[in-house]
Design a protein around this motif. Structure first.
Motif, mmCIF file in Angstrom:
data_model
loop_
_atom_site.group_PDB
_atom_site.id
_atom_site.type_symbol
_atom_site.label_atom_id
_atom_site.label_comp_id
_atom_site.label_asym_id
_atom_site.label_seq_id
_atom_site.Cartn_x
_atom_site.Cartn_y
_atom_site.Cartn_z
ATOM 1 N N PRO A 47 -9.922 3.100 1.739
ATOM 2 C CA PRO A 47 -10.394 2.287 0.614
ATOM 3 C C PRO A 47 -9.639 2.534 -0.694
ATOM 4 O O PRO A 47 -9.214 1.598 -1.347
ATOM 5 C CB PRO A 47 -11.868 2.687 0.470
ATOM 6 N N ASP A 48 -9.484 3.797 -1.081
ATOM 7 C CA ASP A 48 -8.781 4.048 -2.347
ATOM 8 C C ASP A 48 -7.273 4.153 -2.124
ATOM 9 O O ASP A 48 -6.496 4.099 -3.074
ATOM 10 C CB ASP A 48 -9.321 5.291 -3.050
ATOM 11 N N GLY A 49 -6.844 4.312 -0.869
ATOM 12 C CA GLY A 49 -5.420 4.294 -0.537
ATOM 13 C C GLY A 49 -4.650 5.538 -0.887
ATOM 14 O O GLY A 49 -3.494 5.669 -0.538
ATOM 15 N N SER A 50 -5.261 6.487 -1.574
ATOM 16 C CA SER A 50 -4.526 7.671 -1.999
ATOM 17 C C SER A 50 -5.119 8.919 -1.347
ATOM 18 O O SER A 50 -6.321 9.125 -1.377
ATOM 19 C CB SER A 50 -4.576 7.799 -3.519
ATOM 20 N N THR A 51 -4.256 9.699 -0.726
ATOM 21 C CA THR A 51 -4.660 10.980 -0.147
ATOM 22 C C THR A 51 -3.613 12.003 -0.554
ATOM 23 O O THR A 51 -2.692 11.700 -1.306
ATOM 24 C CB THR A 51 -4.723 10.902 1.398
ATOM 25 N N ARG A 57 -1.254 4.003 -5.147
ATOM 26 C CA ARG A 57 -0.724 2.634 -5.063
ATOM 27 C C ARG A 57 -0.021 2.218 -6.347
ATOM 28 O O ARG A 57 0.838 1.332 -6.336
ATOM 29 C CB ARG A 57 -1.842 1.657 -4.728
ATOM 30 N N SER A 58 -0.357 2.869 -7.439
ATOM 31 C CA SER A 58 0.269 2.529 -8.723
ATOM 32 C C SER A 58 1.777 2.764 -8.676
ATOM 33 O O SER A 58 2.524 2.150 -9.432
ATOM 34 C CB SER A 58 -0.357 3.349 -9.856
ATOM 35 N N TYR A 59 2.245 3.624 -7.767
ATOM 36 C CA TYR A 59 3.690 3.851 -7.612
ATOM 37 C C TYR A 59 4.408 2.582 -7.161
ATOM 38 O O TYR A 59 5.602 2.445 -7.373
ATOM 39 C CB TYR A 59 3.958 4.939 -6.584
ATOM 40 N N LEU A 60 3.668 1.692 -6.533
ATOM 41 C CA LEU A 60 4.276 0.466 -6.006
ATOM 42 C C LEU A 60 4.284 -0.674 -7.030
ATOM 43 O O LEU A 60 4.755 -1.767 -6.716
ATOM 44 C CB LEU A 60 3.551 0.018 -4.734
ATOM 45 N N ALA A 61 3.778 -0.434 -8.227
ATOM 46 C CA ALA A 61 3.773 -1.471 -9.264
ATOM 47 C C ALA A 61 5.214 -1.921 -9.519
ATOM 48 O O ALA A 61 6.118 -1.115 -9.661
ATOM 49 C CB ALA A 61 3.157 -0.936 -10.545
ATOM 50 N N GLY A 62 5.424 -3.215 -9.514
ATOM 51 C CA GLY A 62 6.762 -3.759 -9.725
ATOM 52 C C GLY A 62 7.573 -3.876 -8.447
ATOM 53 O O GLY A 62 8.691 -4.380 -8.467
ATOM 54 N N PRO A 64 7.780 -5.189 -4.240
ATOM 55 C CA PRO A 64 7.214 -6.317 -3.480
ATOM 56 C C PRO A 64 6.038 -5.919 -2.592
ATOM 57 O O PRO A 64 5.486 -6.758 -1.893
ATOM 58 C CB PRO A 64 8.404 -6.792 -2.634
ATOM 59 N N PHE A 65 5.623 -4.653 -2.637
ATOM 60 C CA PHE A 65 4.568 -4.169 -1.743
ATOM 61 C C PHE A 65 3.271 -3.930 -2.490
ATOM 62 O O PHE A 65 3.254 -3.320 -3.554
ATOM 63 C CB PHE A 65 5.002 -2.862 -1.062
ATOM 64 N N GLY A 66 2.179 -4.410 -1.898
ATOM 65 C CA GLY A 66 0.855 -4.185 -2.472
ATOM 66 C C GLY A 66 0.207 -2.935 -1.903
ATOM 67 O O GLY A 66 -0.821 -2.479 -2.388
ATOM 68 N N GLY A 67 0.782 -2.390 -0.864
ATOM 69 C CA GLY A 67 0.262 -1.190 -0.210
ATOM 70 C C GLY A 67 1.382 -0.514 0.568
ATOM 71 O O GLY A 67 2.541 -0.935 0.529
ATOM 72 N N TYR A 68 1.003 0.511 1.307
ATOM 73 C CA TYR A 68 2.000 1.317 2.010
ATOM 74 C C TYR A 68 2.165 0.973 3.489
ATOM 75 O O TYR A 68 2.883 1.674 4.206
ATOM 76 C CB TYR A 68 1.666 2.803 1.862
#
Length: 156
Positions: A47-51, A57-62, A64-68
């Protein structure tokens, strides 16, 4: 024994060391890329995507990916798969081994270069960039295209 790759070539001690180095690096990157890819894939479903193993997920800002998920699949299949194939082919002395090892090494360099453009800097990026360079250098020595000992003698 005409046509045999092994019978036709005699490897120097430096080439044997290069082959061993290439195999160790390929195995290491295959295992760690597979583990990293699986971690990113699993983490993308949380759910929060971070472990601990998955960056925010904020690392992916800018990017083309919304997730990993896609980066995880790419890391697992392309980087991990190419390195696993390179390890098997080089260890079995198959003719395609050097080509796949070169593809794996260049794929690692490209992967890390893109990572440096997209996510914040990490010391691991330096480690893997260096491993990619070592992998390609070992391949050049193995193929007889680079001989640092002979090159040093020629300069003297």
């Amino acid at each position: 024994m005409t046509g045999s790759v092994r019978a036709a070539t005699t490897r120097s001690p430096l080439q044997r060391l290069a082959r061993s180095t290439l195999l160790v690096v390929a195995a290491f990157i295959a295992v760690t890329a597979a583990a990293g890819g699986v971690a990113l894939i699993v983490g993308s479903g949380l759910p929060d995507g971070s472990t601990v193993l998955v960056p925010p997920r904020s690392y992916l800002a800018g990017s083309p990916f919304g997730g990993y998920l896609v980066p995880g699949l790419t890391l697992l299949v392309v980087i991990g798969g190419l390195h696993a194939a390179a390890f098997v082919l080089v260890s079995r002395r198959r003719p395609l081994g050097p080509l796949v090892a070169a593809l794996a090494g260049f794929a690692t360099l490209v992967w890390i270069f893109v990572e440096l453009l997209v996510i914040p800097f990490s010391a691991l990026q330096v480690v893997y960039e260096l491993l990619g360079i070592v992998e390609l250098a070992a391949l050049l020595v193995l193929l007889g295209l680079l001989d640092p000992i002979e090159a040093g003698r020629e300069r003297s």
